[in-house]
Write an enzyme that holds these catalytic residues in place. Sequence first.
Site, PDB file in Angstrom:
ATOM      1  N   GLU A  51      50.504  36.874  40.827  1.00  0.00           N
ATOM      2  CA  GLU A  51      50.767  38.161  41.471  1.00  0.00           C
ATOM      3  C   GLU A  51      51.955  38.875  40.831  1.00  0.00           C
ATOM      4  O   GLU A  51      51.924  40.095  40.641  1.00  0.00           O
ATOM      5  CB  GLU A  51      51.025  37.954  42.971  1.00  0.00           C
ATOM      6  N   ARG A  87      51.364  42.499  39.023  1.00  0.00           N
ATOM      7  CA  ARG A  87      51.979  43.631  39.722  1.00  0.00           C
ATOM      8  C   ARG A  87      53.292  44.052  39.064  1.00  0.00           C
ATOM      9  O   ARG A  87      53.507  45.243  38.828  1.00  0.00           O
ATOM     10  CB  ARG A  87      52.242  43.274  41.191  1.00  0.00           C
ATOM     11  N   ASP A 147      37.393  35.798  39.843  1.00  0.00           N
ATOM     12  CA  ASP A 147      37.122  37.168  39.386  1.00  0.00           C
ATOM     13  C   ASP A 147      37.800  37.620  38.099  1.00  0.00           C
ATOM     14  O   ASP A 147      37.150  37.883  37.077  1.00  0.00           O
ATOM     15  CB  ASP A 147      37.439  38.164  40.513  1.00  0.00           C
ATOM     16  N   GLU A 160      38.360  47.519  45.023  1.00  0.00           N
ATOM     17  CA  GLU A 160      37.346  47.083  44.054  1.00  0.00           C
ATOM     18  C   GLU A 160      36.093  47.953  44.026  1.00  0.00           C
ATOM     19  O   GLU A 160      35.519  48.194  42.955  1.00  0.00           O
ATOM     20  CB  GLU A 160      36.957  45.621  44.319  1.00  0.00           C
ATOM     21  N   THR A 210      44.269  43.976  35.890  1.00  0.00           N
ATOM     22  CA  THR A 210      43.523  43.775  37.130  1.00  0.00           C
ATOM     23  C   THR A 210      44.222  44.402  38.337  1.00  0.00           C
ATOM     24  O   THR A 210      43.662  44.419  39.424  1.00  0.00           O
ATOM     25  CB  THR A 210      43.267  42.271  37.373  1.00  0.00           C
TER      26      THR A 210
END
Length: 640
Positions: free
Chosen positions: A266, A270, A399, A532, A618
């Site tokens: 994360e 981010r 994913d 998404e 992503t």
Amino acid sequence: MTAPALLPLSGRRIPPLNLGPPSFPHHRATLRLSEKFILLLILSAFITLCFGAFFFLPDSSKHKRFDLGLEDVLIPHVDAHKGAKNPGGFLIHGPDEHRHREEEERLRNKIRADHEKALEEAKEKLKKSREEIRAEIQTEKNKVVQEMKIKEKKPLPPVPIPNLSGINGGDPEDDDIRKKREKIKEMMKHAWDNYRIYGWGHNELRPIAKKGHSTNIFGSSQMGATIVDALDTLYIMGLHDEFRDGKKWIEDSLDFSVNSEVSVFEVNIRFIGGLLAAYYLSGEEIFKIKAVQLAEKLLPAFNTPTGIPWAMVNLKSGVGRNWGWASAGSSILAEFGTLHMEFVHLSYLTGDPVYYKKVMHIRRLLQKMDRPNGLYPNYLNPRTGRWGQYHTSVGGLGDSFYEYLLKAWLMSDKTDLEARNMYDDAIEAIEKHLIKKSRGGLTFIGEWKNGHLEKKMGHLACFAGGMFALGADGSRNKAGHYLELGAEIARTCHESYDRTALKLGPESFKFDGAVEAVAVRQAEKYYILRPEVIETYWYLWRFTHDPRYRQWGWEAALAIEKYCRVSGGFSGVKDVYSSTPAHDDVQQSFFLAETLKYLYLLFSGDDLLPLDHWVFNTEAHPLPVLHLANTTLSGNPAVR
């Protein structure tokens, strides 16, 4: 993915050292003398023990050494004709033996001198008062802090900036589309302004309680996740005053030297992704410097027997570990497999190959492993290098691994053919085993669990429609097929929205019997401002210009505005099938980074961040394509 809450490291405290006056002042002189005497004895005994160990412990060079094949680099070279290296260590013969004894005697004398010096220093220390000792400690601390600041300000090497086109613009010609884009911008300003008022510096916002919020993925510190995540969206939308506010906070307050355990995945997507994107868009050096500082803090997570990183790492101590709920202590495919884009850019910008080597090592290991039915399981043990539970998903846990294989190829200006082949192989296995069509004609992506297909699709898996469309060009003579497959996934995900009361999609939905594209369990009926589905709409719009994708995107935007907007920002909802839903009172940082950015791009022209020049990580942070002239994959001195 959700994970159980973690106990903060600060929860267990060590009682503070009492440096104040003793409880019994009439014993003060005696107590001070006895304390000094005992401390001196202990220190002397410890140093003597270390000194004696040099003589009495067995010579480790006579015992078998674990051979890593690095001796010629890590230890002094020994002439092959004079005591050559063998599997058992070093053997020294002839005249060299006398020189060896002289060297040992020299070392003994040095240790004696160091021993005596340490004793003298200890005696001097014990003569000082508490106040003097305190002052010395504070001086040393200040010195370390200053050295760290000097290191942080050390300039990074200049590198050629990639061709950056399409940073501005995208103004639509159609008046209706322009108004819709302005509405999305107003929603962004509402989300940001309320965070600025009620949650500034906190990771996220509670828009109903109107206070800051955080989760265990960011650790126990206030790291301003929303600020870093939102920067590039603010810049793209032309909200430059807000962007400057965010930049100032990062300059003044963003600190990574905190005792906080964070998610490597994360924080990478981010923070590092957000800082790199802000740097490329604005050219402000502070963002690059902060990205590199954070990346250095993540490197200890790779200190595992296999080089597969831990899921979490303490930014201060460097200690890593995995989620307690992960299969058999495993690392997660979507986490350790979603580092490549950011780490390649880090090596490019710093000239340091360490980041590139870390992610390429992961790739090499995965290439060597057997894959059941050609599928990558979601769990891999970083100690043993073996798969955990045989569970494969294109939604949560898996994913973005597949996404980053494709985007590694795109980001390399389509020269990283190894990544492209891995992507094509993986997608062929997924299509064979996981992608099915329901009785009602909806194409969905199920999950493979221990040899059984579970007919359930998560909201997270809806990104795959956009991925299939993005990867259509360059596929193995199947461009039309994959573009159509992407469109079919987009339609299925739209149905999951359309079959709810709020016209917002649930967290996951089933395809069992008469139930299609509908959530069954209460725990799957929530919507937390996820991006998404809108992401897939945007990619399909870019590649087809079919107006349905703008129509579907606008439907989602209106539903978010109607049911998620509150006076203090935007909140997720707990049940998309209820016409009067309860709010979860969390404004996720990815709502500003992804959901609103993709909506804004959906109603912008294709000249804003064109896909032949930019690749989105992503978390929707755009990173430039590294063309042949300057890519780390093709000749940058960093990896030669």
